[in-house]
Design an enzyme around this catalytic site. Structure first.
Site, PDB file in Angstrom:
ATOM      1  N   GLY A 220      11.734 -39.022   0.044  1.00 12.25           N
ATOM      2  CA  GLY A 220      11.603 -40.134  -0.706  1.00 12.25           C
ATOM      3  C   GLY A 220      10.064 -40.169   0.246  1.00 12.25           C
ATOM      4  O   GLY A 220       9.108 -40.034  -0.011  1.00 12.25           O
TER       5      GLY A 220
ATOM      6  N   GLU B  37       0.807  -0.935  -0.381  1.00 13.52           N
ATOM      7  CA  GLU B  37      -0.350  -0.302   0.538  1.00 13.52           C
ATOM      8  C   GLU B  37       1.116   0.974   0.002  1.00 13.52           C
ATOM      9  O   GLU B  37       0.233   2.020  -1.126  1.00 13.52           O
ATOM     10  CB  GLU B  37      -0.579  -0.177   1.173  1.00 13.52           C
ATOM     11  CG  GLU B  37      -1.750  -0.838   1.820  1.00 13.52           C
ATOM     12  CD  GLU B  37      -1.528  -2.362   2.314  1.00 13.52           C
ATOM     13  OE1 GLU B  37      -0.356  -2.746   2.016  1.00 13.52           O
ATOM     14  OE2 GLU B  37      -2.439  -2.989   2.849  1.00 13.52           O
TER      15      GLU B  37
ATOM     16  N   CYS C 293      -1.112   0.580   7.826  1.00 14.76           N
ATOM     17  CA  CYS C 293      -1.013   0.843   6.161  1.00 14.76           C
ATOM     18  C   CYS C 293      -2.847   1.500   5.901  1.00 14.76           C
ATOM     19  O   CYS C 293      -3.274   2.203   4.857  1.00 14.76           O
ATOM     20  CB  CYS C 293      -0.991  -0.218   5.215  1.00 14.76           C
ATOM     21  SG  CYS C 293       0.657  -1.116   5.221  1.00 14.76           S
TER      22      CYS C 293
HETATM   23  N1  LIG Z   1      10.522 -39.689  -8.025  1.00 12.57           N
HETATM   24  C1  LIG Z   1      10.045 -39.050  -6.425  1.00 12.57           C
HETATM   25  O1  LIG Z   1       8.939 -38.003  -6.969  1.00 12.57           O
HETATM   26  C2  LIG Z   1      10.934 -38.703  -5.126  1.00 12.57           C
HETATM   27  C3  LIG Z   1      11.184 -38.242  -4.892  1.00 12.57           C
HETATM   28  C4  LIG Z   1      12.178 -38.335  -3.826  1.00 12.57           C
HETATM   29  C5  LIG Z   1      13.398 -39.817  -3.565  1.00 12.57           C
HETATM   30  N2  LIG Z   1      12.875 -40.331  -4.506  1.00 12.57           N
HETATM   31  C6  LIG Z   1      13.261 -41.895  -4.294  1.00 12.57           C
HETATM   32  O2  LIG Z   1      12.787 -42.130  -3.273  1.00 12.57           O
HETATM   33  C7  LIG Z   1      14.076 -43.051  -2.848  1.00 12.57           C
HETATM   34  C8  LIG Z   1      14.320 -42.665  -1.284  1.00 12.57           C
HETATM   35  O3  LIG Z   1      12.893 -43.032  -0.518  1.00 12.57           O
HETATM   36  P1  LIG Z   1      12.969 -43.400   1.247  1.00 12.57           P
HETATM   37  O4  LIG Z   1      11.564 -43.676   1.391  1.00 12.57           O
HETATM   38  O5  LIG Z   1      13.624 -44.298   0.931  1.00 12.57           O
HETATM   39  O6  LIG Z   1      13.813 -42.413   1.871  1.00 12.57           O
HETATM   40  P2  LIG Z   1      13.465 -41.078   2.153  1.00 12.57           P
HETATM   41  O7  LIG Z   1      11.793 -40.872   3.070  1.00 12.57           O
HETATM   42  O8  LIG Z   1      14.021 -39.910   1.675  1.00 12.57           O
HETATM   43  O9  LIG Z   1      13.961 -41.152   4.028  1.00 12.57           O
HETATM   44  C9  LIG Z   1      14.178 -41.684   4.292  1.00 12.57           C
HETATM   45  C10 LIG Z   1      14.613 -41.580   6.348  1.00 12.57           C
HETATM   46  O10 LIG Z   1      14.431 -40.962   6.401  1.00 12.57           O
HETATM   47  C11 LIG Z   1      14.012 -41.209   8.175  1.00 12.57           C
HETATM   48  N3  LIG Z   1      13.391 -39.960   8.509  1.00 12.57           N
HETATM   49  C12 LIG Z   1      13.428 -39.141   9.712  1.00 12.57           C
HETATM   50  N4  LIG Z   1      12.600 -38.364   9.553  1.00 12.57           N
HETATM   51  C13 LIG Z   1      11.434 -38.874   9.402  1.00 12.57           C
HETATM   52  C14 LIG Z   1      10.027 -39.388   8.788  1.00 12.57           C
HETATM   53  N5  LIG Z   1       9.606 -38.442   9.505  1.00 12.57           N
HETATM   54  N6  LIG Z   1       9.354 -39.644   8.026  1.00 12.57           N
HETATM   55  C15 LIG Z   1      10.026 -40.346   7.264  1.00 12.57           C
HETATM   56  N7  LIG Z   1      11.671 -41.057   7.477  1.00 12.57           N
HETATM   57  C16 LIG Z   1      12.002 -40.255   7.643  1.00 12.57           C
HETATM   58  C17 LIG Z   1      13.879 -42.478   7.725  1.00 12.57           C
HETATM   59  O11 LIG Z   1      14.807 -43.249   8.921  1.00 12.57           O
HETATM   60  P3  LIG Z   1      14.452 -44.016   9.429  1.00 12.57           P
HETATM   61  O12 LIG Z   1      14.873 -45.049   8.791  1.00 12.57           O
HETATM   62  O13 LIG Z   1      14.691 -44.149  11.653  1.00 12.57           O
HETATM   63  O14 LIG Z   1      13.004 -44.439   9.709  1.00 12.57           O
HETATM   64  C18 LIG Z   1      14.584 -43.060   6.582  1.00 12.57           C
HETATM   65  O15 LIG Z   1      16.570 -42.977   7.268  1.00 12.57           O
HETATM   66  C19 LIG Z   1      14.872 -43.220  -4.097  1.00 12.57           C
HETATM   67  O16 LIG Z   1      14.470 -44.168  -4.589  1.00 12.57           O
HETATM   68  C20 LIG Z   1      14.549 -41.736  -4.533  1.00 12.57           C
HETATM   69  O17 LIG Z   1      15.235 -41.725  -5.801  1.00 12.57           O
HETATM   70  C21 LIG Z   1      12.223 -40.360  -5.581  1.00 12.57           C
END
Ligand SMILES: NC(=O)c1ccc[n+]([C@@H]2O[C@H](COP(=O)([O-])OP(=O)(O)OC[C@H]3O[C@@H](n4cnc5c(N)ncnc54)[C@H](OP(=O)(O)O)[C@@H]3O)[C@@H](O)[C@H]2O)c1
Length: 370
Positions: A307, A57, A89
């Site tokens: 992920g 504003e 404002c």
């Molecule tokens: N296509 C897409 O849009 C996209 C985007 C991103 C990633 N990706 C793919 O996804 C894969 C990775 O996925 P992901 O499930 O393995 O990994 P992630 O969700 O990125 O990470 C999981 C890790 O984060 C930790 N973490 C901490 N706080 C958390 C919470 N609140 N919730 C969930 N996890 C938490 C977990 O700990 P704990 O082990 O103690 O549970 C675990 O070690 C890769 O292949 C990547 O290329 C794809």
């Protein structure tokens, strides 16, 4: 609709478009736009400056000068009524001799909440509210969510293959969508305060998570990694770029068993901090506490980029406001990482709002119903 109402909607639509320009750039203040209009001509137009001040504003009034006397001001959010770092404002609009103020959204900030409108009315100004309110609320969603829910507005973005996968185990970054979709994601990053991923993605993909659209590189948001055991490497792209674009690692430092082969907690934290990474000690699995802490620091919008487990946790905690599914045409097949949601199979309480074609891909936008 009468001619005056049509004009009001037309000028407010222009103001809403303008206010979107500074999304993600105005710190804790909302990005608001103001148009000063007289006899159907726009005399001045302004949006909240980078950093949040000056407000729209005062800039628009300065641009209009004496001509503002008797004019109509179109403002996307109720003008402020309190003395913060700048005077109200509402006072500036009164002092400039504005005859009529048209507002889209009333400010829920308890220091304003209707008081700005009352000040204007008490000064004899004609005030209309609720013009294009739904569109105004959509543009101000981040600010409104932080004000009313004390957490950022959360967008979950996922790139999903035709067979419902996010990636392939152990394969690092897999191209699921094409360049048009990727450009859109970079545009989203530019208007968001912070991006968040889980450590699984940081380790598997080594992403940079910056905005790399030509000309918008300076608009990269803060990058956040949920990293309970402090596994992020100081050699990762995130850590190596932390002095240019902030990185926050959220960890339960000291309470988790360190992964074998890594040095002790303090040494890992020290190496990350030396690279410019901020260590935030907060349980990354308690997402409501984390989001409240982020809101307190001024984060109004958060883009969760995966992920799979991180996306699932946000959905289960009921902390997702919008889901953007970028659907590619290719398949992943064996060893795929399954997406927690795919088009046509979404969590309860979400409705499809928009679908768009992005090159060979499609984008499906779902919003929370409440
Ligand atoms: N296509 C897409 O849009 C996209 C985007 C991103 C990633 N990706 C793919 O996804 C894969 C990775 O996925 P992901 O499930 O393995 O990994 P992630 O969700 O990125 O990470 C999981 C890790 O984060 C930790 N973490 C901490 N706080 C958390 C919470 N609140 N919730 C969930 N996890 C938490 C977990 O700990 P704990 O082990 O103690 O549970 C675990 O070690 C890769 O292949 C990547 O290329 C794809």
């Amino acid at each position: 609709m009468s001619g005056a109402a049509t004009d009001d909607a037309r000028f407010m639509a222009a103001a809403i478009r303008l206010c979107r320009r500074h999304l993600g750039l105005t710190a804790t203040n909302p990005s608001v736009a103001c148009l000063i209009v007289k006899h159907g001509v726009v005399l001045a137009a302004a949006v909240t400056a980078r950093g949040g001040r000056p407000h729209a504003e005062t800039q628009a009034l300065a641009e209009a000068g004496e001509a503002a006397r008797g004019a109509t001001a179109y403002v996307t959010l109720e003008p402020c009524s309190h003395h913060g770092k700048t005077p109200p404002c509402a006072d500036a609009l009164i002092a400039a001799g504005i005859a009529r103020v048209v507002v889209s959204v009333t400010d829920p900030d308890e220091r304003v909440a209707g008081r700005g409108l009352s000040m204007l009315r008490d000064a004899g100004i004609v005030v209309e509210t609720g013009v294009l309110e739904a569109e105004g609320c959509a543009a101000l969603a981040a600010y409104l969510t932080r004000q009313t829910k004390k957490r950022p507005y959360v967008t979950l973005k996922l790139a999903v293959s035709a067979d419902g996968m996010l990636g392939r185990l152990g394969a690092g970054q897999v191209a699921i969508t094409g360049p048009v979709s990727r450009g859109q994601v970079h545009g989203l990053r530019a208007e968001t305060d912070a991006i968040l991923i889980g450590i699984g993605t940081a380790l598997a993909d080594d992403p940079e998570l910056t905005c790399r659209l030509p000309g918008l590189e300076a608009r990269s948001p803060v990058r956040i990694v949920l990293d309970p055991r402090l596994e992020l490497s100081p050699a990762s792209k995130l850590a190596r770029t932390a002095k240019d674009v902030p990185v926050i690692v959220v960890t339960t430092k000291g309470t988790e068993i360190p992964p074998s082969g890594l040095p002790a907690d303090d040494a890992r934290a020290g190496a990350l901090e030396a690279a410019g990474v901020e260590i935030l000690t907060c349980d990354p699995r308690r997402l409501d506490d984390l989001l409240m802490a982020l809101a307190t620091r001024g984060t109004s919008s958060l883009l969760v980029e995966g992920g799979a487990r991180t996306a699932q946790s946000f959905i289960e905690a009921g902390l997702v406001d919008r889901i953007l599914l970028f659907a590619g045409t290719g398949t992943i097949g064996k060893d795929g990482v399954a997406s927690p949601c795919v088009s046509g199979r979404m969590p309860d309480g979400f409705s499809l709002r928009n679908t768009a074609r992005l090159g060979a891909d499609s984008l499906h936008e779902y919003e929370r119903d409440d």
